[in-house]
Every structure is written in C-alpha cells, then in structure tokens.
Design a protein around this motif. Structure first.
Motif, PDB file in Angstrom:
ATOM      1  N   UNK A   1      67.545  84.347  -6.254  1.00 63.64           N
ATOM      2  CA  UNK A   1      68.273  83.204  -6.424  1.00 63.64           C
ATOM      3  C   UNK A   1      70.246  83.235  -6.595  1.00 63.64           C
ATOM      4  N   UNK A   2      70.035  84.714  -7.067  1.00 60.63           N
ATOM      5  CA  UNK A   2      71.295  85.184  -8.429  1.00 60.63           C
ATOM      6  C   UNK A   2      71.794  86.369  -8.295  1.00 60.63           C
TER       7      UNK A   2
ATOM      8  N   UNK B   1      66.195  80.650 -13.130  1.00 58.75           N
ATOM      9  CA  UNK B   1      67.319  79.980 -14.073  1.00 58.75           C
ATOM     10  C   UNK B   1      68.916  80.273 -14.244  1.00 58.75           C
ATOM     11  N   UNK B   2      68.912  81.144 -13.660  1.00 57.87           N
ATOM     12  CA  UNK B   2      70.445  81.894 -13.956  1.00 57.87           C
ATOM     13  C   UNK B   2      71.389  81.314 -12.771  1.00 57.87           C
TER      14      UNK B   2
ATOM     15  N   UNK C   1      64.904  73.719  -5.660  1.00 55.81           N
ATOM     16  CA  UNK C   1      64.703  75.624  -5.781  1.00 55.81           C
ATOM     17  C   UNK C   1      65.949  75.695  -4.978  1.00 55.81           C
ATOM     18  N   UNK C   2      65.432  77.599  -5.893  1.00 54.36           N
ATOM     19  CA  UNK C   2      66.267  79.082  -5.113  1.00 54.36           C
ATOM     20  C   UNK C   2      65.737  80.080  -3.955  1.00 54.36           C
ATOM     21  N   UNK C   3      66.390  80.037  -3.235  1.00 53.72           N
ATOM     22  CA  UNK C   3      65.781  81.570  -2.596  1.00 53.72           C
ATOM     23  C   UNK C   3      64.594  82.289  -3.197  1.00 53.72           C
TER      24      UNK C   3
ATOM     25  N   UNK D   1      65.497  77.512 -19.186  1.00 48.73           N
ATOM     26  CA  UNK D   1      64.244  78.411 -18.657  1.00 48.73           C
ATOM     27  C   UNK D   1      63.085  78.312 -18.334  1.00 48.73           C
ATOM     28  N   UNK D   2      62.987  79.707 -17.425  1.00 47.04           N
ATOM     29  CA  UNK D   2      61.454  80.133 -17.732  1.00 47.04           C
ATOM     30  C   UNK D   2      60.057  78.958 -19.037  1.00 47.04           C
TER      31      UNK D   2
END
Length: 452
Positions: A249-250, A312-313, A352-354, A399-400
């Motif tokens: 994601x980041x 979360x980044x 959602x991210x990758x 955050x997670x």
C-alpha cells in the motif's frame, strides 16, 4: 467424480501440452500457496480425493511464522494436514510457465468440514447469506502496483531501498513516458488475457513507476480468484523480465497502491436490484440500506480491509486515500463512492490497498451491506464536498492497533463472522504488530544513530 470438468486437461496431458498442475490455496495474505503435482497424479488422485497440505498454510504471517493463538492452531494439531479439494472452475493454464496449469482449492479439515477461517470460506459464508435472500454479488477489483528497474534479487540485496522506478514522473493517464514500463506491463496484459481474464483498461498512475490494470467484473468469488491469480502471475512475469513490482500500500512517502472494489447486487433473475428508475438519484431503497451498512460497519470491519501495519500508512490525510466515513455520488474523497446507472449502478469501496486479501475485503463489504439491509439502516445525505478535508466526518481507524481493538470488541463482528474467524484474524493482526514493534527501522537509525 465425473471427468467432465477436467476433460480438456486430460487431453492436454495426453498430448504432452500440460505435465504439471499447481494445486493452490489462498492464504491469510491472499497469496496462492501450494504444490506442483504431475498431471497424471492430479487427474487420477488429487482431483478426485483432494491433496494434503500442512495446516499452518492458513495460520501463518507473511514470513510463514506460525504460533499459538490462531483458531486453527498448527502446533496444537502437530502440524497435521488439511485436505485441499480443487475447484475445477478455477483451472487455467499458465502462459508464463510452459506445460503448467493451476487450480485453486478449498480447505477441508480431517472431519470433512470446510475450514471456517479459510479466506475462500469466509467469503462463501457471506455469499450464502446473500443467496438466501435471492441475491448475488458481482465485484471488480482495481489493483495498482509499482514497477522498478531492478530485479527482485537485487531489490532484496538492497533491502528494497534506493530502487529506480520504471517511470521518471507522474504518468497518470499519460500516453508518453511509459517506454520503460511498457515491456513488462504489456506482457502481463497479454498473458492474463491468454489465461482467461478479460481485461478492460490499463494506464499509468500517479507515483513514478505506478500502473493499473483493470479486469472485467464477475461474480464475487470468481473476481477474487482472478485477483489472486493476477497478483501471482504479475510477479512471476516481472521476475522473468528482470524487474520487480510491488502491490504494497505504501512503498514510500509518495502515492500508495490501492485496491478499489466495485460491488453490486443482482437478483437471481438478473434484475438490477440497486437501481430504481423512479428515484431522483436512481438508487433503490435496498441500495440505500446497503450503503448505510457500509458506513455503519467500516470501523469494526476495517481489519479485513486494511490488515497490515503498512495499510494505515496509505490511509493518512493528504494521501488521496479515504480517512473519513462518508459516501458520495462520484466523489473520490469518500470511502464509499456510488457510480453508474441501471445494471452498472454500484459502490466503489476505496478503503482497501494493494495488500488486501480480496476474499476478506469483499466478504466484509457484503456483510456490511447485509447488515444495512436487514436492519433497514438509513444513510446520511451524500457528501458533495471534499471528505478528506472535512473535520466533521467520522474517522476510520488510524492504525492497525485501533482496527484490531474494534474487531475484537465488536458484538456485530462476532455475530456476523463467528468467534473462530474473529479469533483467527485477531491473532494474525497481533502477529503483524509484534513483528513490527520489535523491528528497528531505517527511520530510527537516521533519527537516532548520531543525534540521540
């Protein structure tokens, strides 16, 4: 078992076109894990009776570390086997791996029952709830990834630092500046189509080296199967081309990699149940409830959408990824964006991210929508302004740790997913957090080596 689903495979094996079959199961991270079987052995044995694989494949972190605490506890079971039952609907040949086919499998325990915490089963449970209401979910996923000029081996040796993006600048929608990225992305596009996926669009994206390929929507399980197949294949093709790509994601302070999920419902007769031509905005009452359910469940279900520390980044202010809980009509600053008309009327879930496991993310969205429908929830008016800059909008977990707390302490999560799934994925999150909290990062060295 009838030979019909595998008739073509048997013919290809007899003529030497296919000699190996990979039997794979999607793991907690959405990766395909499995074994290579000779084609004759697969056809004569595994296709009929299943194939054994260690239980820890569904109870391990990204480093394949396992431990106590998972609902499916490898240590407690003595690292015994699950039985993987191949799903013939997922069988396809691999253009980048000559003579090889791949089939995804469902995990079954030694008692013959489906493994409740397996990602495919988590999604199937929610799709069965939809089916009981005469509804079917259709989904599409939009995956972004970064391409770098170095090989995976070189990237590993450099600890993934100082890599050279395959484009020099922002190429979002650009038709130039793509010469260095086009060889690998063109091969990925072509070979995915050869493998049976239906491509819709492809283009450069914002971050240097960033690209997006979008495939045709399908029934939700099929889309998730295609999603994990695409990620696996794209990495293998990149490896063969001597470059590296990442879906994380980041990767750095630049634009992150998203996985926007498009989701709609239809009746079993094919009717567009989200659409109401008589409504001013074209949305049916069922769709309004579905959207309201997304907003109500986002904080508690975030763990299934954003499962890692790095997730979360990406979900930070200024990163052009959602941070608040709102919906809007064609508003990309909202986590729930409503787009389309008629049969194409749908939500785009932008959280959602990758790194998202597609089975879990889609299961969460379906479960949230069902919560809205079952309780006739009412959504607030659509957000017309910039939701990223609106302080009045309720916020997603940042955050997670916060997402884990919401997940474990939610009565709704326990009711919808069951205690085994809650416990299993809570342990996955705790394992991720423990690994991160014991790691010493480059940021810490730069900040503290000399000056502290």
């Amino acid at each position: 078992m009838s030979d019909a689903p595998y008739a073509r495979l048997r013919e290809d094996a007899a003529h030497g076109r296919i000699d190996e079959v990979i039997v794979g199961v999607p793991d907690l991270q959405g990766r395909i894990q499995g074994s290579r079987l000779s084609a004759p052995y697969f056809l004569d044995e595994a296709a009929r009776n299943g194939f054994g694989a260690c239980v820890y494949l569904l109870a391990a972190d990204v480093d394949m570390n396992t431990g106590p605490g998972y609902a499916l506890d490898a240590w407690r079971s003595g690292f015994g086997d699950l039985v993987l039952h191949p799903d013939p609907a997922t069988l396809r040949t691999l253009p980048w791996d000559e003579g090889t086919a791949l089939v995804l499998a469902d995990a079954v325990g030694q008692d013959g029952e489906p493994v409740e915490v397996a990602p495919r089963q988590v999604l199937r449970t929610q799709l069965d709830r939809l089916a009981a209401r005469g509804l079917t979910a259709f989904a599409g996923t939009e995956l972004e990834f970064l391409v770098f000029g170095e090989s995976y081996r070189t990237a590993w040796e450099r600890r993934y630092a100082g890599l050279r993006p395959a484009t020099d600048y922002n190429v979002d929608y650009s038709l130039q500046g793509l010469s260095a990225i086009e060889p690998v992305t063109r091969r990925i596009r072509r070979e995915m189509v050869r493998a049976g996926l239906s491509m819709e669009t492809a283009r450069g994206e914002c971050h240097p080296g960033q690209y997006e390929i979008v495939f045709r929507y399908a029934e939700a399980m099929t889309t998730c199967d295609n999603h994990v197949f695409f990620k696996y294949g794209a990495k293998r093709i990149a490896e063969q081309e001597g470059v590296a790509l990442t879906f994380m994601p980041k990767y750095d302070e630049g634009e992150g990699n998203s996985c926007h999920i498009h989701l709609s419902l239809r009746g079993t007769d094919g009717s567009a149940v989200f659409a109401d031509p008589s409504a001013a905005d074209g949305m049916s009452e069922l769709m309004r409830h579905f959207v309201a359910g997304q907003l109500a469940c986002l904080p508690d279900f975030a763990l299934l959408m954003a499962p890692n520390v790095n997730s979360y980044k990406r979900l930070k202010p200024g990163a052009f990824a959602p941070t608040g809980i709102a919906w809007g009509r064609d508003n990309r600053t909202c986590p729930i964006r409503v787009v389309g008309t008629g049969h194409s009327l749908r939500i785009e879930h932008r959280v959602p991210g990758g790194d998202a496991n597609p089975y879990l993310a889609v299961a969460a969205a379906v479960a949230a929508g069902l919560h809205g429908i079952e309780n006739a929830l009412t959504a607030p008016p659509p957000h017309a302004a910039n939701a990223l800059a609106d302080a009045s909008v309720p916020q997603l977990p940042g955050t997670l740790t916060e997402a884990l707390h919401r997940w474990e302490n939610s009565e709704l999560v326990a009711k919808v997913f069951g205690p085994e799934v809650v416990r299993h994925y809570a342990q996955a999150a705790r394992t991720e957090l423990a690994a991160f909290e014991t790691a010493v990062t480059d940021w810490e060295r730069v900040r503290g080596f000399e000056r502290l």
